[in-house]
Design a protein around this motif. Structure first.
Motif, mmCIF file in Angstrom:
data_model
loop_
_atom_site.group_PDB
_atom_site.id
_atom_site.type_symbol
_atom_site.label_atom_id
_atom_site.label_comp_id
_atom_site.label_asym_id
_atom_site.label_seq_id
_atom_site.Cartn_x
_atom_site.Cartn_y
_atom_site.Cartn_z
ATOM 1 N N PRO A 119 84.914 -31.723 -38.545
ATOM 2 C CA PRO A 119 84.481 -32.662 -39.426
ATOM 3 C C PRO A 119 85.719 -33.412 -40.585
ATOM 4 C CG PRO A 119 83.281 -30.291 -40.395
ATOM 5 C CD PRO A 119 84.229 -30.217 -39.589
ATOM 6 N N LYS A 120 85.295 -34.515 -40.389
ATOM 7 C CA LYS A 120 86.887 -35.250 -40.700
ATOM 8 C C LYS A 120 86.968 -35.458 -42.205
ATOM 9 C CE LYS A 120 87.870 -40.150 -41.770
ATOM 10 N NZ LYS A 120 87.161 -41.637 -42.245
ATOM 11 N N GLY A 121 88.265 -34.433 -42.043
ATOM 12 C CA GLY A 121 89.487 -34.371 -43.236
ATOM 13 C C GLY A 121 89.407 -32.621 -43.395
ATOM 14 N N THR A 122 88.580 -32.462 -42.268
ATOM 15 C CA THR A 122 89.206 -30.369 -42.417
ATOM 16 C C THR A 122 90.642 -29.779 -41.859
ATOM 17 O OG1 THR A 122 87.010 -30.411 -41.081
ATOM 18 C CG2 THR A 122 88.501 -28.554 -40.487
ATOM 19 N N PRO A 123 90.705 -29.275 -42.448
ATOM 20 C CA PRO A 123 92.233 -28.651 -42.240
ATOM 21 C C PRO A 123 92.800 -28.216 -41.228
ATOM 22 C CG PRO A 123 91.432 -27.226 -43.736
ATOM 23 C CD PRO A 123 90.397 -27.880 -43.595
ATOM 24 N N ASN A 124 93.456 -27.748 -41.084
ATOM 25 C CA ASN A 124 94.263 -27.015 -38.920
ATOM 26 C C ASN A 124 92.843 -25.667 -39.479
ATOM 27 O OD1 ASN A 124 95.507 -25.326 -36.982
ATOM 28 N ND2 ASN A 124 95.954 -24.460 -38.734
ATOM 29 N N PRO A 125 92.474 -25.825 -38.310
ATOM 30 C CA PRO A 125 91.474 -24.598 -38.021
ATOM 31 C C PRO A 125 92.197 -23.260 -37.439
ATOM 32 C CG PRO A 125 91.026 -26.115 -35.640
ATOM 33 C CD PRO A 125 92.799 -26.621 -37.045
ATOM 34 N N PHE A 126 92.964 -23.492 -36.723
ATOM 35 C CA PHE A 126 93.427 -22.066 -36.968
ATOM 36 C C PHE A 126 94.189 -20.878 -37.637
ATOM 37 C CE2 PHE A 126 93.008 -25.319 -33.310
ATOM 38 C CZ PHE A 126 92.281 -24.066 -32.354
ATOM 39 N N ASP A 127 94.054 -20.147 -37.202
ATOM 40 C CA ASP A 127 95.252 -19.446 -38.358
ATOM 41 C C ASP A 127 96.107 -19.100 -38.262
ATOM 42 O OD1 ASP A 127 92.567 -17.761 -40.371
ATOM 43 O OD2 ASP A 127 91.879 -17.417 -38.083
ATOM 44 N N VAL A 128 96.472 -18.671 -36.624
ATOM 45 C CA VAL A 128 98.155 -18.946 -36.163
ATOM 46 C C VAL A 128 98.351 -19.748 -34.861
ATOM 47 C CG1 VAL A 128 99.156 -17.169 -34.592
ATOM 48 C CG2 VAL A 128 97.635 -16.465 -35.964
ATOM 49 N N ILE A 129 99.139 -20.417 -35.330
ATOM 50 C CA ILE A 129 99.575 -21.314 -33.793
ATOM 51 C C ILE A 129 100.804 -20.824 -33.046
ATOM 52 C CG2 ILE A 129 99.757 -23.674 -33.010
ATOM 53 C CD1 ILE A 129 98.700 -24.602 -35.814
ATOM 54 N N SER A 130 101.068 -20.814 -31.693
ATOM 55 C CA SER A 130 101.717 -20.061 -31.033
ATOM 56 C C SER A 130 102.476 -20.688 -29.533
ATOM 57 C CB SER A 130 101.707 -18.712 -30.361
ATOM 58 O OG SER A 130 102.504 -18.653 -29.877
ATOM 59 N N GLY A 131 103.525 -21.843 -29.873
ATOM 60 C CA GLY A 131 104.380 -22.466 -28.755
ATOM 61 C C GLY A 131 105.470 -21.980 -28.074
ATOM 62 N N THR A 132 106.185 -22.632 -26.877
ATOM 63 C CA THR A 132 107.095 -22.358 -26.168
ATOM 64 C C THR A 132 107.468 -23.981 -25.583
ATOM 65 O OG1 THR A 132 106.125 -20.056 -25.817
ATOM 66 C CG2 THR A 132 107.955 -21.107 -24.121
ATOM 67 N N SER A 133 108.845 -24.239 -25.608
ATOM 68 C CA SER A 133 109.104 -25.171 -24.736
ATOM 69 C C SER A 133 108.018 -26.763 -25.977
ATOM 70 C CB SER A 133 109.068 -25.209 -23.414
ATOM 71 O OG SER A 133 109.543 -26.459 -22.366
ATOM 72 N N ALA A 134 108.129 -27.801 -24.517
ATOM 73 C CA ALA A 134 107.308 -28.444 -25.167
ATOM 74 C C ALA A 134 105.891 -28.279 -26.278
ATOM 75 C CB ALA A 134 106.805 -29.235 -24.734
ATOM 76 N N GLY A 135 104.962 -26.879 -25.880
ATOM 77 C CA GLY A 135 104.344 -26.845 -26.606
ATOM 78 C C GLY A 135 104.513 -26.038 -28.377
ATOM 79 N N ALA A 136 105.767 -25.677 -28.198
ATOM 80 C CA ALA A 136 106.851 -25.980 -29.854
ATOM 81 C C ALA A 136 106.748 -26.644 -29.692
ATOM 82 C CB ALA A 136 107.927 -24.995 -28.846
ATOM 83 N N VAL A 137 107.065 -27.945 -29.603
ATOM 84 C CA VAL A 137 106.899 -29.157 -30.187
ATOM 85 C C VAL A 137 105.837 -29.791 -30.968
ATOM 86 C CG1 VAL A 137 107.465 -31.558 -29.927
ATOM 87 C CG2 VAL A 137 108.997 -29.767 -29.311
ATOM 88 N N ASN A 138 104.738 -29.287 -29.675
ATOM 89 C CA ASN A 138 103.064 -29.727 -30.564
ATOM 90 C C ASN A 138 102.716 -28.633 -31.207
ATOM 91 O OD1 ASN A 138 102.843 -32.033 -29.163
ATOM 92 N ND2 ASN A 138 102.332 -30.443 -26.903
ATOM 93 N N SER A 139 103.099 -27.322 -31.272
ATOM 94 C CA SER A 139 103.034 -26.203 -32.390
ATOM 95 C C SER A 139 103.319 -26.747 -33.829
ATOM 96 C CB SER A 139 102.930 -25.317 -32.102
ATOM 97 O OG SER A 139 102.937 -24.491 -30.434
ATOM 98 N N VAL A 140 104.771 -27.116 -33.842
ATOM 99 C CA VAL A 140 105.224 -27.355 -35.133
ATOM 100 C C VAL A 140 104.948 -28.352 -35.883
ATOM 101 C CG1 VAL A 140 107.245 -27.990 -36.342
ATOM 102 C CG2 VAL A 140 107.373 -25.930 -34.679
ATOM 103 N N VAL A 141 104.632 -29.952 -35.196
ATOM 104 C CA VAL A 141 104.447 -30.598 -35.581
ATOM 105 C C VAL A 141 102.500 -30.157 -36.140
ATOM 106 C CG1 VAL A 141 103.198 -32.876 -34.742
ATOM 107 C CG2 VAL A 141 105.326 -32.052 -34.386
ATOM 108 N N LEU A 142 101.517 -29.772 -35.739
ATOM 109 C CA LEU A 142 100.384 -29.399 -36.265
ATOM 110 C C LEU A 142 100.599 -28.527 -37.687
ATOM 111 C CD1 LEU A 142 98.468 -27.756 -33.168
ATOM 112 C CD2 LEU A 142 98.210 -29.868 -34.293
ATOM 113 N N ALA A 143 101.811 -27.693 -37.367
ATOM 114 C CA ALA A 143 101.475 -26.803 -38.615
ATOM 115 C C ALA A 143 102.176 -27.612 -40.186
ATOM 116 C CB ALA A 143 102.905 -25.421 -38.237
ATOM 117 N N SER A 144 103.336 -28.392 -39.389
ATOM 118 C CA SER A 144 103.605 -29.242 -40.409
ATOM 119 C C SER A 144 102.606 -29.966 -41.254
ATOM 120 C CB SER A 144 105.052 -29.838 -39.816
ATOM 121 O OG SER A 144 104.464 -31.191 -39.500
ATOM 122 N N LYS A 145 101.422 -30.479 -40.833
ATOM 123 C CA LYS A 145 100.985 -31.225 -41.151
ATOM 124 C C LYS A 145 99.229 -30.398 -40.851
ATOM 125 C CE LYS A 145 102.800 -35.154 -38.992
ATOM 126 N NZ LYS A 145 103.249 -36.049 -40.551
#
Length: 406
Positions: free
Chosen positions: A37-63
């Motif tokens: 739904p629109k306005g929903t916060p991040n649906p994941f309890d845990v986000i884990s990333g490596t390399s380029a995936g780490a960049v995507n992970s941290v952006v998701l976590a910061s917002k």
């Protein structure tokens, strides 16, 4: 505890590395953003990333307070990428780099010193510094929008896979053979360490030691999410797992070029560990499910089965990269040609380095399309509904079928 519903499983998002291929992950995330739904916060309890995936992970976590906003930000950056935003591509820099490597090899590092990397990724550091607000991660955790986020790098000093994570107070560090988890506030150096692909980008100094791309020592890429309490894990890979066609034995093979070998090494770094870890998890799930809950004794009683969903590209990203290879800056194309990158074997390496919008946009669109093909299963996985132990493409399920007794 993040979830207000104690019966809802803790869901983790795992984003492996892949250089420019990380655009595919953004497409999958874009589809997921439309499924909540629109306005929903991040649906994941845990986000884990490596390399380029780490960049995507941290952006998701910061917002994490606005999932759609976070994904839209990733889409905006990846959709408009240029190589010059990731590494210096001007002719003079490329010429100096090539000359430095040549002189160092000839003189054994005397006078000029040994080069630290093939490419200078200082533009990427500047881009991340402008766009990632690290203090917001703790606010997301305190507000209950996120339980933990992990970024994995490899220590050159200890030769261990190191997962730097920031999470709620219930999480503690861990130490296993060749892998550790270290709690603390994440910052830009952690990201630069995680994306420091060996030889291509320079190592990063963190906490008094030098670190490189987290995929180098990450034999168990699902491990950080498991340590951080995940009951189910969504993995967005960046390579399909189908093997290349067999070479005709009557045809004399060409000697592999440096570019072909480098691309092969990146494939091994970014995806082979994931597939092995998935096999291991499938075996463990098989063992746990074979014993009734009230009959589990000893260490088995402390183990939990983990549901896993894997989304990987339905098309070969090397083929897509081949169509756009001319988009690479001239100086970088010349450098690749100089190390034997004129043949078809060049495509694998190019697919990791092609941070150009024509390529990244096609990967975003592919990720969106592939995710929408399984939108019902994806929605169930995110919402906490009942799901299979393993949901993956047919060729992966076929490879793992030997572990099933039914």
């Amino acid at each position: 505890m993040r979830s207000a519903n104690p019966e809802k499983p803790n869901t983790a998002l795992v984003l492996p590395g892949g250089g420019a291929r990380g655009a595919f992950q953004v497409g999958v995330l874009k589809a997921m953003a439309e499924l909540v739904p629109k306005g929903t916060p991040n649906p994941f309890d845990v986000i884990s990333g490596t390399s380029a995936g780490a960049v995507n992970s941290v952006v998701l976590a910061s917002k994490a307070n606005r999932f759609r906003v976070a994904v839209a930000e990733l889409d905006r950056v990846w959709r408009n990428f240029r190589c010059e935003q990731v590494f210096r591509t001007d002719n003079w820099t490329m010429f100096k780099s090539s000359l430095h490597w040549l002189t160092a090899i000839v003189l054994g590092g005397f006078l000029v010193g040994t080069p630290k990397s093939l490419l200078d990724n200082s533009p990427l550091r500047a881009l991340l510094s402008r766009n990632v607000r690290f203090p917001r991660i703790q606010n997301a955790i305190d507000s209950g929008w996120l339980d933990a986020v992990a970024v994995t790098a490899a220590s050159y000093e200890t030769a261990r896979s190191t997962s730097f994570f920031q999470g709620s107070r219930r999480h503690h560090g861990w130490s296993r053979t060749r892998r550790v988890g270290i709690p603390g506030n994440l910052h830009l150096d952690h990201l630069m360490a995680s994306i420091a692909v060996p030889m291509i980008f320079p190592p990063q100094l963190v906490n008094g030691g030098y670190f490189g791309d987290g995929a180098m020592r990450q034999a168990t890429p699902l491990s950080p999410a498991v340590h951080l309490g995940a009951d189910r894990i969504l993995v967005v890979g960046v390579r399909d797992e189908t093997a290349d066609e067999q070479v005709d034995p009557g045809v004399r093979p060409e000697h592999p070029s440096f570019a072909q070998i480098a691309g092969y090494m990146l494939d091994t770094l970014f995806m082979d560990g994931l597939y092995s870890d998935l096999e291991r998890m499938t075996r463990i799930n098989q063992l746990i499910d074979s014993v009734p809950a009230d009959s589990r004794k000893g260490s088995l009683s402390r183990m939990r089965a983990i549901d896993t969903m894997l989304i990987v590209p339905s098309e070969d990203l090397r083929v897509i990269a081949h169509r756009h290879r001319r988009r690479l800056p001239f100086a970088l194309r010349s450098l690749l040609h100089g190390v034997g990158g004129r043949g078809s074997g060049e495509n694998r390496l190019v697919s990791y380095l092609l941070f150009e919008q024509a390529y990244t946009r096609e990967l975003i669109d592919l990720g969106y399309k592939d995710a929408m093909k399984v939108k019902d299963e994806l929605r169930d996985f995110i919402s906490g509904a009942d799901v299979p132990r393993l949901f993956a493409p047919s060729w992966i399920r076929k490879d793992l079928s030997a572990f099933h007794t039914d």
